[in-house]
Write a protein that holds these residues in place. Structure first.
Motif, mmCIF file in Angstrom:
data_model
loop_
_atom_site.group_PDB
_atom_site.id
_atom_site.type_symbol
_atom_site.label_atom_id
_atom_site.label_comp_id
_atom_site.label_asym_id
_atom_site.label_seq_id
_atom_site.Cartn_x
_atom_site.Cartn_y
_atom_site.Cartn_z
ATOM 1 N N ARG A 128 -18.197 39.946 82.179
ATOM 2 C CA ARG A 128 -18.647 41.074 81.310
ATOM 3 C C ARG A 128 -19.902 41.126 81.663
ATOM 4 O O ARG A 128 -20.912 40.485 81.683
ATOM 5 N N ASP A 129 -20.003 42.375 80.989
ATOM 6 C CA ASP A 129 -21.601 43.365 81.099
ATOM 7 C C ASP A 129 -22.343 42.197 80.796
ATOM 8 O O ASP A 129 -22.167 41.492 79.146
ATOM 9 N N ILE A 130 -23.703 42.323 81.239
ATOM 10 C CA ILE A 130 -25.297 40.955 80.621
ATOM 11 C C ILE A 130 -24.781 41.247 78.816
ATOM 12 O O ILE A 130 -25.259 40.608 77.953
ATOM 13 N N GLY A 131 -25.255 42.757 78.512
ATOM 14 C CA GLY A 131 -25.409 43.094 77.277
ATOM 15 C C GLY A 131 -24.536 43.170 76.097
ATOM 16 O O GLY A 131 -24.724 42.031 74.999
ATOM 17 N N ALA A 132 -23.105 42.452 76.996
ATOM 18 C CA ALA A 132 -22.168 42.511 75.686
ATOM 19 C C ALA A 132 -22.265 40.642 75.275
ATOM 20 O O ALA A 132 -22.125 40.433 74.609
ATOM 21 N N CYS A 133 -22.137 40.283 76.231
ATOM 22 C CA CYS A 133 -22.970 38.812 76.396
ATOM 23 C C CYS A 133 -23.818 38.012 75.244
ATOM 24 O O CYS A 133 -23.234 37.560 75.027
ATOM 25 N N CYS A 134 -24.699 39.381 75.349
ATOM 26 C CA CYS A 134 -25.583 38.830 74.761
ATOM 27 C C CYS A 134 -25.188 38.474 73.150
ATOM 28 O O CYS A 134 -25.966 38.531 73.065
ATOM 29 N N ALA A 135 -25.105 40.055 73.063
ATOM 30 C CA ALA A 135 -23.955 40.224 71.396
ATOM 31 C C ALA A 135 -23.234 39.406 70.863
ATOM 32 O O ALA A 135 -23.842 38.657 70.325
ATOM 33 N N THR A 136 -22.758 38.879 72.004
ATOM 34 C CA THR A 136 -21.753 37.731 71.246
ATOM 35 C C THR A 136 -22.581 36.261 71.419
ATOM 36 O O THR A 136 -22.727 35.460 70.156
ATOM 37 N N HIS A 137 -23.535 36.542 71.541
ATOM 38 C CA HIS A 137 -24.224 34.900 72.031
ATOM 39 C C HIS A 137 -24.962 35.157 69.836
ATOM 40 O O HIS A 137 -25.556 34.835 69.515
ATOM 41 N N LEU A 138 -26.059 36.542 70.737
ATOM 42 C CA LEU A 138 -26.438 36.602 68.869
ATOM 43 C C LEU A 138 -25.688 36.298 68.119
ATOM 44 O O LEU A 138 -26.558 36.527 66.636
ATOM 45 N N THR A 139 -24.420 37.003 67.568
ATOM 46 C CA THR A 139 -23.507 36.745 66.841
ATOM 47 C C THR A 139 -23.789 35.257 65.899
ATOM 48 O O THR A 139 -23.374 35.161 64.951
ATOM 49 N N LYS A 140 -22.671 34.155 67.598
ATOM 50 C CA LYS A 140 -22.970 33.028 67.458
ATOM 51 C C LYS A 140 -24.440 32.396 66.201
ATOM 52 O O LYS A 140 -24.241 31.025 65.745
ATOM 53 N N LEU A 141 -25.421 32.769 67.125
ATOM 54 C CA LEU A 141 -26.716 32.608 66.290
ATOM 55 C C LEU A 141 -26.595 33.273 64.968
ATOM 56 O O LEU A 141 -27.203 32.109 63.579
ATOM 57 N N ALA A 142 -26.281 34.200 64.334
ATOM 58 C CA ALA A 142 -26.289 34.506 63.103
ATOM 59 C C ALA A 142 -25.650 33.834 61.976
ATOM 60 O O ALA A 142 -25.751 33.277 60.891
ATOM 61 N N ALA A 143 -24.165 33.925 63.277
ATOM 62 C CA ALA A 143 -23.272 32.734 62.069
ATOM 63 C C ALA A 143 -24.108 31.386 61.750
ATOM 64 O O ALA A 143 -23.566 30.810 60.880
ATOM 65 N N LEU A 144 -24.899 30.512 62.670
ATOM 66 C CA LEU A 144 -25.118 29.808 63.213
ATOM 67 C C LEU A 144 -26.431 29.851 61.389
ATOM 68 O O LEU A 144 -26.337 28.700 60.097
ATOM 69 N N LEU A 145 -26.464 30.676 61.616
ATOM 70 C CA LEU A 145 -27.774 30.922 59.728
ATOM 71 C C LEU A 145 -27.125 30.874 58.318
ATOM 72 O O LEU A 145 -27.979 30.609 57.512
ATOM 73 N N ALA A 146 -25.983 31.320 58.870
ATOM 74 C CA ALA A 146 -25.586 31.688 57.776
ATOM 75 C C ALA A 146 -24.950 30.662 56.845
ATOM 76 O O ALA A 146 -24.508 30.797 55.826
ATOM 77 N N GLU A 147 -24.326 29.993 58.202
ATOM 78 C CA GLU A 147 -23.640 28.522 57.752
ATOM 79 C C GLU A 147 -24.770 27.891 56.973
ATOM 80 O O GLU A 147 -24.709 27.279 56.259
ATOM 81 N N CYS A 148 -26.284 27.591 57.394
ATOM 82 C CA CYS A 148 -26.953 26.948 56.832
ATOM 83 C C CYS A 148 -27.805 27.471 55.974
ATOM 84 O O CYS A 148 -27.971 27.156 54.892
ATOM 85 N N ALA A 149 -27.160 29.019 55.473
ATOM 86 C CA ALA A 149 -27.620 29.816 53.937
ATOM 87 C C ALA A 149 -26.824 29.133 53.021
ATOM 88 O O ALA A 149 -27.015 29.079 52.059
#
Length: 162
Positions: A127-148
Motif C-alpha cells: 500500500r502507498d505510505i500516504g494511505a497507510c498513514c491516513a489509516t493510522h491517523l484514523t485509528k488515533l482519531a477513533a481513540l480520541l473520539a472514544e475517550c470523549a
C-alpha cells in the motif's frame, strides 16, 4: 451549599497533535525525494505525540488510567499500530525509515514501506505510505473520539458546566 471542586481537563492539546499529524499527512501526499522523508518523519513524530499528550492531559481523571490501559492493549494487539510506533522510534533514534518509491504513469510518486529492520504488517504491504498513514491517523482519531464518549465531562469544559 457546598461546591465540589472540579479540575478542568480537555482534549484540546491531543486534538491539536492530531491536527498536526494531519497537516504532515497532507504534505506527505504531495512530496517526493528527500522532502518526502522529512514530511514522513514529521508525521511519525506528531502522530506518536497524540497518545503522549492524551495521557498527560487526562492523567488525573478518575478511571482514565484503567481505560487507557485497555486501549494500550488494543493498540499493542494491532500490528500496524505497533509498526508505526516502531517507525517513529527508528526515525527519531536511528535515522530514516526504509521505503522504496517509484514514478506513477500519471505523474507524481508512490512510496511503499519495506521490511527493514521490522517486517511490514500484512495490512500495510503493497500500500502507498500516504494511505497507510491516513489509516493510522484514523485509528488515533477513533481513540480520541472514544475517550470523549467515555469521559465527556472531562474532555469538554462546556459539558462540565451543564
Amino acid at each position: 451549599m457546598r461546591l465540589v471542586p472540579h479540575t478542568f481537563t480537555t482534549l484540546r492539546l491531543p486534538l491539536e497533535k492530531l491536527l498536526e499529524a494531519e497537516h504532515f499527512l497532507a504534505r506527505v501526499a504531495c512530496a517526493d525525494g528527500l522532502e518526502f522523508q522529512f514530511e514522513l518523519n514529521a508525521f511519525l513524530s506528531a502522530s506518536r505525540s497524540v497518545t503522549f499528550v492524551l495521557q498527560k492531559a487526562l492523567r488525573r481523571v478518575p478511571g482514565f488510567a484503567g481505560w487507557y490501559e485497555q486501549q494500550q492493549g488494543r493498540m499493542k494487539a494491532d500490528a500496524s499500530m505497533g509498526f508505526f510506533l516502531e517507525l517513529r522510534n527508528i526515525s527519531q533514534k536511528e535515522g530514516p525509515v526504509s521505503f522504496v518509491g517509484g514514478a506513477l504513469p500519471s505523474g507524481g510518486w508512490t512510496y511503499r514501506f519495506i521490511g527493514q529492520p521490522r517486517a511490514v504488517p500484512d495490512t500495510l504491504k503493497g500500500r502507498d505510505i500516504g494511505a497507510c498513514c491516513a489509516t493510522h491517523l484514523t485509528k488515533l482519531a477513533a481513540l480520541l473520539a472514544e475517550c470523549a464518549r467515555t469521559f465527556p465531562f472531562h474532555c469538554c469544559p462546556r459539558l462540565a458546566y451543564t
